[in-house]
Every structure is written in structure tokens, then in C-alpha cells.
Scaffold this active site. Structure first.
Site, PDB file in Angstrom:
ATOM      1  N   HIS A  99      10.488   2.432   1.176  1.00 35.36           N
ATOM      2  CA  HIS A  99      11.471   3.480   0.891  1.00 35.36           C
ATOM      3  C   HIS A  99      11.213   4.607   1.895  1.00 35.36           C
ATOM      4  O   HIS A  99      10.069   4.800   2.322  1.00 35.36           O
ATOM      5  CB  HIS A  99      11.275   4.129  -0.481  1.00 35.36           C
ATOM      6  N   ASP A 102       8.174   6.641   1.072  1.00 34.55           N
ATOM      7  CA  ASP A 102       6.847   6.037   1.243  1.00 34.55           C
ATOM      8  C   ASP A 102       6.278   6.310   2.621  1.00 34.55           C
ATOM      9  O   ASP A 102       5.067   6.403   2.776  1.00 34.55           O
ATOM     10  CB  ASP A 102       6.904   4.496   1.095  1.00 34.55           C
TER      11      ASP A 102
HETATM   12  C1  XLS Z   1      11.352  -0.651  -9.579  1.00 36.85           C
HETATM   13  C2  XLS Z   1      11.859  -1.434  -8.468  1.00 36.85           C
HETATM   14  C3  XLS Z   1      11.635  -0.822  -7.098  1.00 36.85           C
HETATM   15  C4  XLS Z   1      12.547  -1.470  -6.086  1.00 36.85           C
HETATM   16  C5  XLS Z   1      12.709  -0.694  -4.828  1.00 36.85           C
HETATM   17  O1  XLS Z   1      11.171  -1.133 -10.690  1.00 36.85           O
HETATM   18  O2  XLS Z   1      11.308  -2.711  -8.541  1.00 36.85           O
HETATM   19  O3  XLS Z   1      10.299  -0.934  -6.731  1.00 36.85           O
HETATM   20  O4  XLS Z   1      12.117  -2.749  -5.766  1.00 36.85           O
HETATM   21  O5  XLS Z   1      13.291   0.533  -5.039  1.00 36.85           O
END
Ligand code: XLS
Ligand code: NI
Ligand code: NI
Length: 435
Positions: A99, A102
Site C-alpha cells: 500500500h 507501507d
Molecule cells: C485486510 C485485507 C488487506 C488487503 C489489502 O483484511 O486483507 O490486507 O489485502 O488492502
């Protein structure tokens, strides 16, 4: 080189008999499975957020991990990237996912956040080249900051909608520049906490309007990757609109976007929705929207998205069985959307968690391939439906018959159907033979 993983060797395949913990027992990137390299089947990716950004907090306690890159500023963001790429190299994973939040520090303004992201794209691009690591997907974090507390695209405030769209643009740009294979949209807070303050109809239209803009922008800039929605039924919101695969498909169909967007199916989210992982995968394949997977394991007692590393081989076998049956991944892959337990403090925990997860997936894949190659399961399934090959049966499906015709047919042929065994236990025994 940082010294974070000092003393930890590169993980290599040594086979099931090895006593070395820092080795793959089953994952051999070069091994051919159904004529294709295992690495090209599984297409593993590390998730930046769980492994490098998450600090170990839970609802009752704060940070447990102490990592030298925690804190603010571009220097620490670069250190985090240095360590991340060292881990990708130790594991030999071909991909990673991130993201915006991150990999870059939040700026004081929107413009500063985007320029931080651009600077980090400039920083990781050459590292990807140097290590041969690709980007499986990028995504926008539209759920952590308080501005998104009531949603992003589905927010009651149009200024938040605009902010979310501008953020999406920056993340699609970053993904495009890094050669991303997919772009993922998980609707973190696209849902509601209470119906009492929520206009469902309006929020669905907002969501569709945003998705249309994303699709248009993708085509405009020539991004060749696949757009993926990641379904999840709840958490963090009480109810999330992208509840499960079938719900997402209904939404896409309603707004005419079913040829533009596929799904990223997560094991833990399937469990939260009251399904099995293989159900969600089979459904996505059947609807023609199976894109990619987030692999993790949910605790079956907690009712929470616990995001544990996969280690249940039978579950993995049934999952990859659906994936292989659907023809395998194209742009998709296996993303470790999994995090350490908060007591697993050591750098080696991070490596062993991934190595063990990769082995569990490899065992699942091999078992799935054996089931398919052997063909016994598919033969029994086909046998179950064999009656539909008959001329009369075909006519029933092709529109040649109405209800009155069925009435006449039943009377003429004197039909009195005899029930036949569904053979469930026999099939379950068969699956166990391959594990
Ligand atoms: C949260 C989601 C997140 C997505 C990416 O539960 O799994 O990690 O994969 O935003
Ligand atoms: Ni999740
Ligand atoms: Ni996920």
C-alpha cells in the site's frame, strides 16, 4: 547491506529429509508440476504491510516489535525498503505487494504524500531491477487515516471521495511505473457501522462511480495489469459491501463492469464470510473472475481476520485444485497477506514463517496436481452429471421444453427417478490419498 537478517542464510530447496530449518522441504522453484515450473505456478509475493509496517498491536496492547525502521521520515522508509529487499532475496520470492502507506511516510499535505510516494518508487525501482523482484500488485490504503473513518468512495462527504480518488490515481501511477501485474482494491471501510445513518443506494452508486473512474484511468494510461476487488464480509466495518465473491460479481454486473474487474480472494475473508476458501475460488472461477489470492489462515474460533501464515496442507490442496482446474494464475499469484503472532519477535521468525508457508503451498499444489492428473475426482464428478448427455435432457436446457412438455414427458416415459449416492465419503477418502 543492513545487519537485520545477519547470520540468516539464503533459503534453498533441500528436500523433505533435511534437518536444516532454514531450507525448503517441498518448494523447489525449478520443479516441474504439470509441465510448469513451481515458481511460475505459485507466483509468491510478500506483503509489505504485515512484514514491515505492522508493529504487533492488538485491541488490548500496543507495539511489541522493535524494528530499526519504525518512525517517520524518508531515511527510515529507505531503511525499511533495504531490509524488505534483503528478505525477498533470502526467500527467493519473485514478487511483493504494497500500500502507499507501507512504503512512504505520510506528508503534511496531499501533495507531499504523493511526492514521498514518487520518491520511494524511484528508490525501489532499481532494487527491483537489481534483485529481479516484480510487483504482484499495488494498492491504496484508504482505511487507516481518520479522514477515511466513514469510508473512502462511499463516504458521505464528497471531499473525502475526491481525496480517495486522487490517492487512487497516485497508487495506480506508482503500480504502473513499477510494472505491477495487478492493482487491488480492498474496500477497507466501504461499508457501514449502523444502517441508522447509512444510505445504501447512494453509497453503492458512489462506489460504482469511483470504480468507473479507476477503469477509465487504467485504460487511459495503458496500465496492462488486472484490476482486482478483494471481498471481505466485515472487519473493520460491521458490514462491508464487497461481502464475498458472489456479491462482488452482482455489483460488477449491476454497473456493467464485470469484464473489467476480477477478484483477489483471501482465505481468511472466505472463512469470515461463512464459506470455505475453495468455495470462493470455485465461485470466482465459475463466474470467470478469478484473479489472484491472498494466502493466510484464520483461527476457526476467534471470528476475526487473524492473518496467520498458512500451514494446513489439506486446505491448500483443495484451494490449488480449484486454481489449477481454472487454468492456473495469469497475472495473479499467491500473496502472503499473513502476519507473525505478536510474540514472534525475532528476524528469523519472519523468514521461517514465510519459508514454512511456501512449503505448505507447495505441498498443496503438488497434491492438487496429482488429483487432477489422476483424474479420478473429475471422472466421478462427470459421472454424477452423465444423465445430462441424453437427447431429452439437452432439450430441457436448450429452451426446447416448457413446463407442459415436462409434464407430458414424465407421464409418457413413466418417470420415477431413483436417488443415487452422492459418494461424499468415498470422494473424501480419495482426496486423502494425495495428501
Ligand atoms: C485486510 C485485507 C488487506 C488487503 C489489502 O483484511 O486483507 O490486507 O489485502 O488492502
Ligand atoms: Ni485480510
Ligand atoms: Ni488481503
Amino acid at each position: 547491506m543492513t545487519d537485520f537478517f545477519a547470520g540468516i542464510p539464503k533459503i534453498a530447496h533441500e528436500g523433505p529429509e533435511t534437518a536444516n530449518e532454514f531450507a525448503f522441504r517441498h518448494y523447489d522453484p525449478e520443479e516441474l508440476v504439470m509441465g510448469k515450473r513451481m515458481e511460475d505456478h505459485l507466483r509468491f509475493a510478500v506483503a509489505y504491510w504485515h512484514s514491515f509496517a505492522w508493529q504487533g498491536q492488538d485491541p488490548f496492547g500496543g507495539q511489541t516489535f522493535q524494528r530499526p525502521w519504525f518512525g517517520d521520515g524518508m531515511d527510515l522508509a529507505r531503511l525499511k525498503a533495504d531490509v524488505a529487499f534483503e528478505m525477498f532475496d533470502i526467500l527467493g520470492v519473485p514478487f511483493f505487494c504494497f500500500h502507499d502507506l507501507d512504503i512512504r511516510p505520510e506528508g503534511a499535505t496531499f501533495a507531499e504524500s504523493v511526492s514521498n510516494l514518487d520518491a520511494m518508487v524511484d528508490y525501489v525501482g532499481p532494487k527491483m531491477e537489481a534483485t529481479g523482484t516484480g510487483l504482484l500488485w499495488g494498492t491504496a490504503n484508504l482505511f487507516t487515516h481518520r479522514r477515511f473513518m466513514a469510508g473512502a468512495a462511499t463516504n458521505p462527504d464528497p471531499d473525502v471521495f475526491a481525496y480517495a480518488g486522487a490517492t487512487l490515481k497516485s497508487c495506480i501511477d506508482a503500480t504502473h511505473r513499477l510494472g505491477g501485474q495487478n492493482y487491488v482494491m480492498w474496500g477497507g471501510r466501504e461499508g457501514y457501522e449502523t444502517l441508522l445513518n447509512t444510505d445504501l443506494t447512494r453509497e453503492a452508486e458512489q462506489f460504482a462511480a469511483m470504480l468507473r473512474m479507476v477503469v477509465d484511468y487504467k485504460h487511459k494510461i495503458g496500465f496492462a495489469g488486472t484490476l482486482l476487488i478483494e471481498p471481505k464480509p466485515q472487519e473493520p466495518t460491521k458490514h462491508q459491501y464487497d461481502y464475498d465473491v458472489q456479491t462482488v460479481y452482482g455489483f460488477l454486473k449491476r454497473f456493467g463492469l464485470e469484464d473489467e474487474v476480477k477478484v483477489n480472494v483471501e482465505q481468511g475473508h472466505a472463512i469470515l464470510a461463512g464459506h470455505s476458501f475453495e468455495h470462493e475460488l470455485a465461485m470466482a472461477a465459475s463466474l470467470g473472475i478469478l484473479g489472484s489470492i491472498d494466502i493466510n489462515r484464520n483461527d476457526y474460533q476467534s471470528g476475526w481476520d487473524t492473518d496467520q501464515f498458512p500451514n494446513n496442507v489439506p486446505e491448500m490442496a483443495l484451494a490449488y485444485y480449484e486454481i489449477l482446474k481454472a487454468g492456473g494464475f495469469t497475472t495473479g499469484g499467491t500473496n502472503f497477506d499473513a502476519k507473525l503472532r505478536r510474540q514472534s519477535l525475532d528476524p528469523e521468525d519472519l523468514i521461517l514463517a514465510h519459508a514454512g508457508g511456501m512449503d505448505a503451498c507447495a505441498r498443496g499444489l503438488k497434491a492438487a496436481a496429482a488429483m487432477l492428473e489422476d483424474g479420478a475426482l473429475e471422472r466421478l464428478r462427470a459421472e454424477r452429471y452423465a444423465g445430462w448427455e441424453g437427447a431429452e435432457a439437452r432439450k430441457m436446457l436448450s429452451g426446447g421444453y416448457g413446463l407442459e412438455d415436462l409434464d407430458a414427458y414424465v407421464r409418457q416415459a413413466g418417470l420415477d427417478p431413483e436417488p443415487r449416492s452422492g459418494r461424499q465419503e468415498r470422494l473424501e477418502n480419495l482426496v486423502n490419498r494425495y495428501l
